[in-house]
Design a protein around this motif. Structure first.
Motif, PDB file in Angstrom:
ATOM      1  N   HIS A   5      -2.035  -9.155   6.167  1.00 59.72           N
ATOM      2  CA  HIS A   5      -3.221  -8.460   5.308  1.00 59.72           C
ATOM      3  C   HIS A   5      -2.669  -8.167   3.794  1.00 59.72           C
ATOM      4  CE1 HIS A   5      -7.048  -6.337   4.827  1.00 59.72           C
ATOM      5  NE2 HIS A   5      -6.368  -5.768   4.008  1.00 59.72           N
ATOM      6  N   SER A   6      -3.356  -8.734   2.763  1.00 53.19           N
ATOM      7  CA  SER A   6      -2.890  -8.673   1.600  1.00 53.19           C
ATOM      8  C   SER A   6      -3.967  -8.362   0.596  1.00 53.19           C
ATOM      9  CB  SER A   6      -2.170  -9.943   1.026  1.00 53.19           C
ATOM     10  OG  SER A   6      -1.719  -9.745  -0.188  1.00 53.19           O
ATOM     11  N   VAL A   7      -3.782  -7.196  -0.699  1.00 51.73           N
ATOM     12  CA  VAL A   7      -4.754  -6.941  -1.491  1.00 51.73           C
ATOM     13  C   VAL A   7      -3.993  -6.870  -2.994  1.00 51.73           C
ATOM     14  CG1 VAL A   7      -6.086  -5.482   0.192  1.00 51.73           C
ATOM     15  CG2 VAL A   7      -4.255  -4.443  -1.309  1.00 51.73           C
ATOM     16  N   VAL A   8      -4.892  -6.989  -3.764  1.00 51.57           N
ATOM     17  CA  VAL A   8      -4.295  -6.737  -5.160  1.00 51.57           C
ATOM     18  C   VAL A   8      -5.443  -5.608  -5.907  1.00 51.57           C
ATOM     19  CG1 VAL A   8      -5.868  -8.498  -6.044  1.00 51.57           C
ATOM     20  CG2 VAL A   8      -3.643  -7.992  -7.214  1.00 51.57           C
ATOM     21  N   THR A   9      -4.875  -5.208  -6.931  1.00 47.14           N
ATOM     22  CA  THR A   9      -5.709  -3.897  -7.484  1.00 47.14           C
ATOM     23  C   THR A   9      -6.829  -4.667  -8.478  1.00 47.14           C
ATOM     24  OG1 THR A   9      -3.785  -3.894  -9.066  1.00 47.14           O
ATOM     25  CG2 THR A   9      -3.919  -2.306  -7.543  1.00 47.14           C
ATOM     26  N   GLY A  10      -7.736  -3.767  -8.571  1.00 51.42           N
ATOM     27  CA  GLY A  10      -8.963  -4.534  -9.166  1.00 51.42           C
ATOM     28  C   GLY A  10      -9.091  -4.443 -10.533  1.00 51.42           C
TER      29      GLY A  10
ATOM     30  N   GLY B 253      -1.662  -5.154  10.997  1.00 53.30           N
ATOM     31  CA  GLY B 253      -1.481  -4.941   9.686  1.00 53.30           C
ATOM     32  C   GLY B 253      -2.322  -4.642   8.626  1.00 53.30           C
ATOM     33  N   GLU B 254      -3.394  -4.627   9.045  1.00 51.18           N
ATOM     34  CA  GLU B 254      -4.652  -4.190   8.023  1.00 51.18           C
ATOM     35  C   GLU B 254      -4.511  -2.741   7.532  1.00 51.18           C
ATOM     36  OE1 GLU B 254      -9.568  -3.952   7.565  1.00 51.18           O
ATOM     37  OE2 GLU B 254      -8.672  -4.650   9.248  1.00 51.18           O
ATOM     38  N   PHE B 255      -4.535  -2.488   6.212  1.00 49.95           N
ATOM     39  CA  PHE B 255      -4.632  -1.359   5.440  1.00 49.95           C
ATOM     40  C   PHE B 255      -5.513  -1.200   4.409  1.00 49.95           C
ATOM     41  CE2 PHE B 255      -1.681  -4.270   3.538  1.00 49.95           C
ATOM     42  CZ  PHE B 255      -2.082  -4.162   2.190  1.00 49.95           C
ATOM     43  N   GLN B 256      -5.891   0.197   4.051  1.00 47.66           N
ATOM     44  CA  GLN B 256      -6.524   0.335   2.920  1.00 47.66           C
ATOM     45  C   GLN B 256      -5.704   1.397   1.973  1.00 47.66           C
ATOM     46  OE1 GLN B 256     -10.189   2.043   4.388  1.00 47.66           O
ATOM     47  NE2 GLN B 256     -10.909  -0.155   5.341  1.00 47.66           N
ATOM     48  N   ILE B 257      -5.824   1.312   0.631  1.00 52.01           N
ATOM     49  CA  ILE B 257      -4.899   2.278  -0.272  1.00 52.01           C
ATOM     50  C   ILE B 257      -6.190   2.815  -1.099  1.00 52.01           C
ATOM     51  CG2 ILE B 257      -3.686   2.385  -1.901  1.00 52.01           C
ATOM     52  CD1 ILE B 257      -2.376  -0.232  -1.089  1.00 52.01           C
ATOM     53  N   THR B 258      -5.979   4.112  -1.186  1.00 52.38           N
ATOM     54  CA  THR B 258      -6.706   4.887  -2.081  1.00 52.38           C
ATOM     55  C   THR B 258      -6.026   5.991  -2.946  1.00 52.38           C
ATOM     56  OG1 THR B 258      -7.136   6.707  -0.210  1.00 52.38           O
ATOM     57  CG2 THR B 258      -8.963   5.007  -0.296  1.00 52.38           C
ATOM     58  N   GLY B 259      -6.487   6.231  -4.078  1.00 48.04           N
ATOM     59  CA  GLY B 259      -5.842   7.273  -4.856  1.00 48.04           C
ATOM     60  C   GLY B 259      -5.566   6.734  -6.250  1.00 48.04           C
ATOM     61  N   MET B 260      -5.875   5.477  -6.532  1.00 45.35           N
ATOM     62  CA  MET B 260      -5.599   4.930  -7.885  1.00 45.35           C
ATOM     63  C   MET B 260      -6.784   4.028  -8.629  1.00 45.35           C
ATOM     64  SD  MET B 260      -2.061   2.692  -6.898  1.00 45.35           S
ATOM     65  CE  MET B 260      -2.554   1.861  -5.625  1.00 45.35           C
ATOM     66  N   GLU B 261      -8.071   4.370  -7.985  1.00 44.08           N
ATOM     67  CA  GLU B 261      -9.283   3.599  -8.289  1.00 44.08           C
ATOM     68  C   GLU B 261      -9.675   3.909  -9.466  1.00 44.08           C
ATOM     69  OE1 GLU B 261      -9.203   4.542  -3.847  1.00 44.08           O
ATOM     70  OE2 GLU B 261      -8.906   5.658  -5.757  1.00 44.08           O
ATOM     71  N   GLU B 262      -9.398   5.252 -10.168  1.00 45.24           N
ATOM     72  CA  GLU B 262      -9.927   5.429 -11.630  1.00 45.24           C
ATOM     73  C   GLU B 262      -9.100   4.523 -12.447  1.00 45.24           C
ATOM     74  OE1 GLU B 262      -9.620   9.312 -14.442  1.00 45.24           O
ATOM     75  OE2 GLU B 262      -9.292   9.691 -12.311  1.00 45.24           O
ATOM     76  N   ALA B 263      -7.747   4.143 -12.352  1.00 42.63           N
ATOM     77  CA  ALA B 263      -7.132   3.353 -13.125  1.00 42.63           C
ATOM     78  C   ALA B 263      -7.016   2.156 -12.942  1.00 42.63           C
ATOM     79  CB  ALA B 263      -5.732   4.237 -13.297  1.00 42.63           C
ATOM     80  N   LEU B 264      -7.011   1.805 -11.610  1.00 42.55           N
ATOM     81  CA  LEU B 264      -6.713   0.355 -11.302  1.00 42.55           C
ATOM     82  C   LEU B 264      -7.920  -0.396 -10.720  1.00 42.55           C
ATOM     83  CD1 LEU B 264      -3.212   0.506  -9.986  1.00 42.55           C
ATOM     84  CD2 LEU B 264      -3.866  -0.299 -12.364  1.00 42.55           C
ATOM     85  N   GLY B 265      -8.982   0.666 -10.523  1.00 44.33           N
ATOM     86  CA  GLY B 265     -10.270   0.019  -9.743  1.00 44.33           C
ATOM     87  C   GLY B 265      -9.983  -0.167  -8.359  1.00 44.33           C
TER      88      GLY B 265
END
Length: 455
Positions: A118-123, A202-214
């Motif tokens: 699993h892989s993500v990138v900030t918006g 291995g899937e995950f979700q990150i929260t707490g940075m949406e305001e600055a990084l989408g």
């Protein structure tokens, strides 16, 4: 030296230094003999250690042909259970692995999907020094849906940047994640986070940075590998490898090509012959070492003979005989399996004869070679056992002898030093006495010469 002073024959005219050296050479003959004896024994120890190494090799080679027991379960020797694994397509790799329950067989399947991380990138991009969330230290929440556990709260320093968030994630090894700061355009950066655990777990979700990084953007969805055995019968693997599908093979899909792939596990007949050949070679090497270290060639025509460090050693002679008996002393000859003892006392391995017997009667081939392995291993164990082996005890005894000889040599050093001091004092005293006599003689001569003469 007597008091650090040497007269040196000033009065006697004798070369007292040379005389003392010659007398000391005679006195030190016993010490020289002890030194030579210690050197000879040290050479014997080195020879025994070399032989011991050869016998350890016999034990290791025999072990591959003999059954082993683990946790109360006895398994055939690795050489007899070895398998090969092949795949009909480059889209799947098949690797044979050691397994007591490995059996020949095959399986066909198609690959539906590969295991992914699993892989993500900030918006939204951010500058290198941009504050992601202003103010005091803040928390980033990381959830693992497949695990069904509570979210992990990760504390990031106040006024943290993208790099600070990446450092916080990488600093907690228990997360099983890797964060990387990517420069997506000059001066603009995004945070990429990937799971080090493959598959859906291995899937995950990150929260707490949406305001600055989408909102995070999904790059790769974590999935388990999936294969279809046919008729919709599916198997999945989080690691991407199907190691239990065919005992004795590790199966790993590497591509999805829509084809049916066949993986085959077959008995590796070459492993038995390779192990038998290796056993013969290690026995021959040990025999050659034994004979070399115990050889004795007499001299002739004024030429000095040459002898090995263990020439005439009874333990070596008996061990040679034990090895030869282990090969030829059995009631069931190993010759049908390709192993024979030549007239010069070495073993030969006939590959063709072994392969022929393996094809006709594999059980007998295994029994004959395993029997030979058991007999030579018994000889090797008796010789090189780390506690009670004949060579082990011989090495221990000789080391004790060397220690005793070196102690005697040291005592002789003290004795010889005292003897040299005594001789130097005696010769110094002699020179002093002769010097006094010489002075008296000169005085008397002068007195006589001064007496009046009467004619």
């Amino acid at each position: 030296m007597a008091g650090g002073l040497s007269i040196g024959g000033l009065s006697s005219g004798l070369d007292t230094t040379t005389i003392i050296s010659q007398l000391m050479a005679v006195e030190s003959q016993s010490q020289t003999a002890l030194k030579n004896r210690a050197t000879a024994v040290e050479k014997q120890i080195t020879a025994l250690q070399s032989i011991n190494t050869r016998f350890s090799s016999i034990t290791a080679a025999a072990a591959k042909l003999l059954p082993s027991t683990s946790l109360g379960v006895t398994s055939p020797g690795a050489a007899w259970t070895a398998t090969t694994a092949t795949s009909s397509s480059t889209a799947v790799t098949a690797t044979a692995r050691a397994s007591a329950d490995a059996r020949p067989g095959s399986v066909s399947f198609s690959v539906n999907q590969l295991a992914t991380n699993h892989s993500v990138v900030t918006g939204a991009p951010a500058a290198a020094d941009q504050t992601v969330v202003a103010g005091p230290p803040f928390e980033v929440s990381i959830e693992f849906p497949a695990a069904g556990t509570d979210a992990v709260r990760l504390l990031v320093g106040g006024n943290g940047t993208v790099s600070d968030v990446a450092a916080a994630i990488n600093g907690d090894a228990s997360l099983g994640m890797r964060a990387t700061v990517l420069q997506v355009s000059p001066g603009e950066f995004r945070l990429q986070v990937s799971s080090s655990t493959p598959g859906a777990a291995g899937e995950f979700q990150i929260t707490g940075m949406e305001e600055a990084l989408g909102e995070e953007v999904l790059l790769v969805q974590g999935r388990d590998a999936e294969i279809d055995l046919g008729g919709g019968f599916l198997l999945t693997s989080a690691t991407g490898s199907f190691d239990d599908l065919l005992p004795g093979a590790s199966i790993r899909p590497t591509a999805v090509n829509g084809e049916v792939v066949t993986v085959t596990v077959a008995k590796d007949t070459s492993a038995g012959s390779a192990a038998a050949k290796a056993l013969v070679e290690t026995v021959n090497t040990a025999l050659a070492e034994l004979r070399s270290q115990s050889s004795s060639t007499p001299g002739s025509g004024g030429t000095k003979g040459v002898s090995g460090a263990l020439a005439g050693d009874a333990v070596v002679r008996s061990t040679i005989q034990d090895l030869l008996s282990a090969v030829s002393g059995s009631s069931d000859s190993v010759a049908p399996a390709g192993v024979q003892l030549t007239r010069d006392g070495t073993l030969v391995f006939d590959q063709a004869a072994f392969d022929d017997l393996m094809a006709k009667d594999p059980a007998r081939a295994e029994a004959l070679v395993s029997g030979l392995a058991e007999r030579v291993r018994a000889v090797a164990d008796r010789a090189s056992d780390p506690v009670s082996g004949t060579f082990t005890t011989a090495i221990t005894g000789r080391r004790s002898t060397v220690t005793d000889l070196n102690d005697q040599v040291e005592r002789w050093d003290t004795r010889l030093e005292l003897r040299r001091t005594t001789l130097e004092r005696q010769f110094a005293s002699l020179e002093t006495v002769l010097s006094g006599l010489k002075s008296q003689s000169s005085y008397l001569s002068s007195q006589i010469a001064g007496l009046p003469t009467y004619g």
